[in-house]
Design a protein around this motif. Structure first.
Motif, PDB file in Angstrom:
ATOM      1  N   TYR A   1       0.838  -1.209   0.000  1.00 46.32           N
ATOM      2  CA  TYR A   1       0.000   0.000   0.000  1.00 46.32           C
ATOM      3  C   TYR A   1       0.871   1.257   0.000  1.00 46.32           C
ATOM      4  O   TYR A   1       0.628   2.205  -0.760  1.00 46.32           O
ATOM      5  CB  TYR A   1      -0.916  -0.024   1.226  1.00 46.32           C
ATOM      6  CG  TYR A   1      -1.634   1.267   1.545  1.00 46.32           C
ATOM      7  CD1 TYR A   1      -2.935   1.488   1.100  1.00 46.32           C
ATOM      8  CD2 TYR A   1      -1.028   2.254   2.325  1.00 46.32           C
ATOM      9  CE1 TYR A   1      -3.609   2.663   1.416  1.00 46.32           C
ATOM     10  CE2 TYR A   1      -1.692   3.429   2.638  1.00 46.32           C
ATOM     11  CZ  TYR A   1      -2.975   3.631   2.184  1.00 46.32           C
ATOM     12  OH  TYR A   1      -3.632   4.792   2.489  1.00 46.32           O
ATOM     13  N   LEU A   2       1.903   1.279   0.827  1.00 45.29           N
ATOM     14  CA  LEU A   2       2.754   2.459   0.937  1.00 45.29           C
ATOM     15  C   LEU A   2       3.638   2.624  -0.292  1.00 45.29           C
ATOM     16  O   LEU A   2       3.922   3.751  -0.713  1.00 45.29           O
ATOM     17  CB  LEU A   2       3.593   2.377   2.215  1.00 45.29           C
ATOM     18  CG  LEU A   2       2.777   2.407   3.516  1.00 45.29           C
ATOM     19  CD1 LEU A   2       3.673   2.148   4.714  1.00 45.29           C
ATOM     20  CD2 LEU A   2       2.041   3.734   3.673  1.00 45.29           C
ATOM     21  N   ALA A   3       4.058   1.519  -0.903  1.00 39.58           N
ATOM     22  CA  ALA A   3       4.827   1.606  -2.141  1.00 39.58           C
ATOM     23  C   ALA A   3       3.962   2.179  -3.262  1.00 39.58           C
ATOM     24  O   ALA A   3       4.408   3.038  -4.048  1.00 39.58           O
ATOM     25  CB  ALA A   3       5.367   0.237  -2.522  1.00 39.58           C
ATOM     26  N   ASP A   4       2.721   1.723  -3.353  1.00 42.18           N
ATOM     27  CA  ASP A   4       1.805   2.257  -4.362  1.00 42.18           C
ATOM     28  C   ASP A   4       1.509   3.730  -4.087  1.00 42.18           C
ATOM     29  O   ASP A   4       1.354   4.530  -5.026  1.00 42.18           O
ATOM     30  CB  ASP A   4       0.506   1.455  -4.369  1.00 42.18           C
ATOM     31  CG  ASP A   4       0.680   0.048  -4.915  1.00 42.18           C
ATOM     32  OD1 ASP A   4       1.732  -0.225  -5.538  1.00 42.18           O
ATOM     33  OD2 ASP A   4      -0.234  -0.784  -4.720  1.00 42.18           O
ATOM     34  N   LEU A   5       1.414   4.099  -2.816  1.00 39.00           N
ATOM     35  CA  LEU A   5       1.202   5.498  -2.447  1.00 39.00           C
ATOM     36  C   LEU A   5       2.346   6.362  -2.962  1.00 39.00           C
ATOM     37  O   LEU A   5       2.119   7.471  -3.487  1.00 39.00           O
ATOM     38  CB  LEU A   5       1.072   5.613  -0.925  1.00 39.00           C
ATOM     39  CG  LEU A   5       0.789   6.988  -0.327  1.00 39.00           C
ATOM     40  CD1 LEU A   5       0.017   6.832   0.983  1.00 39.00           C
ATOM     41  CD2 LEU A   5       2.057   7.775  -0.044  1.00 39.00           C
TER      42      LEU A   5
END
Length: 387
Positions: free
Chosen positions: A353-357
């Motif tokens: 999720y944070l990488a995609d963010l």
């Protein structure tokens, strides 16, 4: 500039940053004039405080207040001690009160727009309360932060949602509260996606029926109500409610999925803004609103629309954990030196999720210093075992 990022299939790929710069180009520092805009602001945790973890955590006051000054310097209003500040999810009432008072003390004048949340969250979540208890709790919080200069935001009450038997109980509490508050307030209707404990607020699971109860209150107390912040993630209901508000009562959108079109509006009206997403995208939002002030509706959309995929990612279900994405962006952008949150909430979103963010933030042009953001992203991934 490139960085290795993990993907959902557990492989690692090379991502090339676009370096899209919306943040530092022709940045306006004027308070928007055509719309009232507040960012519901996060708090910066103190990672070195040696405290009982069950207490929620301690606040880094210097970094927290510096971020509020930064928002004001851009022309963005500050909405303090709201759900973005982890109200009810790590931020205690005692800390919220101190936060309101300290931030209120930083207000330089009317150009620093300031609102602050009052609720009933000092009450025990498990204890049954009467309507009178809940009214007294609201009044206690309001009186505890006087004479702070700003607009009170009457936040939705978990205790009231648990106690109320019908819409009459909501109207009883709110009407008596408004009778005793001596300045106009912003009401806040926070929907179930943001807080499951607020299901059936205003006395019905049918949001249309609930809206009728809320509108009845507003109609009776319009002179005491500056506006209502609607956080239901239902743009059609928001447009309907907006069209039925008495003249002079504002609709502050809290719809982090549809804010561009709701703020832009149509020939029948528009929404103002009190948004959690305006915390991480404040520079872009202010520049977009400056275009709207100049009457350039297309430039407004061209500027703010690229942030929408980022917002929908940050606020995706379970929506209540959106604060993790907001704080991660503050870390990437150098507004705080670490990625820690009150109550350990940094763990509530996955590494993927944070990488995609990170990718969506780059595409949206909200990374202030892409090189710094990439180095911090890489460090975070290394800590997570991804090299």
């Amino acid at each position: 500039m490139q960085i290795k990022l993990p993907s959902k299939d557990r492989t690692v790929y090379m991502y090339t940053l676009e370096g899209r710069d919306q943040v530092n180009t022709s940045l306006s520092s004027n308070v928007p004039s055509s719309r009232v805009a507040f960012a519901a602001v996060h708090v910066v945790a103190d990672p070195l405080a040696d405290i009982d973890p069950s207490s929620g955590g301690a606040i880094d006051w210097d970094a927290t207040l510096a971020y509020r000054r930064y928002l004001w310097s851009l022309g963005m209003g500050v909405a303090e001690a709201m759900d973005t500040a982890q109200r009810g999810m790590g931020l205690s009432w005692e800390s919220a009160r101190e936060l309101i008072v300290r931030t209120g003390g930083e207000v330089r004048g009317p150009e620093d727009k300031f609102a602050y949340g009052i609720s009933t969250d000092h009450l025990d979540d498990e204890h049954p309360y009467s309507r009178e208890d809940i009214l007294d709790a609201y009044l206690y919080q309001y009186e505890s932060v006087q004479p702070v200069v700003g607009t009170p935001v009457v936040m939705a009450s978990r205790a009231l949602a648990r106690t109320a038997k019908s819409s009459d109980d909501y109207l009883w509490v709110y009407s008596r509260l408004l009778d005793q508050i001596d300045k106009p307030v912003i009401l806040h209707w926070l929907g179930e996606p943001f807080d499951p404990a607020l299901r059936c607020y205003w006395g019905s699971s049918d949001t249309v029926r609930a809206m009728e109860s809320c509108l009845a209150l507003i109609e009776s107390y319009q002179e005491k109500i500056d506006g209502i912040k609607l956080s239901l993630l239902d743009k059609d209901l928001e447009v309907e409610m907006r069209s039925r508000l008495p003249e002079g009562v504002k609709l502050y959108t809290g719809d982090d999925f549809n804010y561009p079109e709701l703020i832009l509006g149509d020939d029948k009206g528009y929404s103002h803004a009190l948004l959690g997403i305006f915390d991480p995208i404040a520079p872009v939002a202010v520049r977009a609103l400056a275009a709207l002030d100049a009457g350039n509706r297309q430039a407004f959309l061209d500027t703010i629309s690229p942030t929408l995929p980022l917002a929908r990612h940050i606020f995706r279900p379970p929506t209540m954990y959106y604060k993790t994405g907001v704080v991660f962006l503050a870390y990437l952008n150098g507004h705080q030196s670490h990625f820690r949150m009150l109550g350990g909430q940094e763990s509530m979103r996955s590494v993927i999720y944070l990488a995609d963010l990170f990718v969506l933030a780059d595409k949206a042009g909200v990374l202030i210093d892409p090189e710094l953001a990439a180095s911090r992203m890489q460090l975070f991934l290394q800590i997570c075992g991804i090299g």
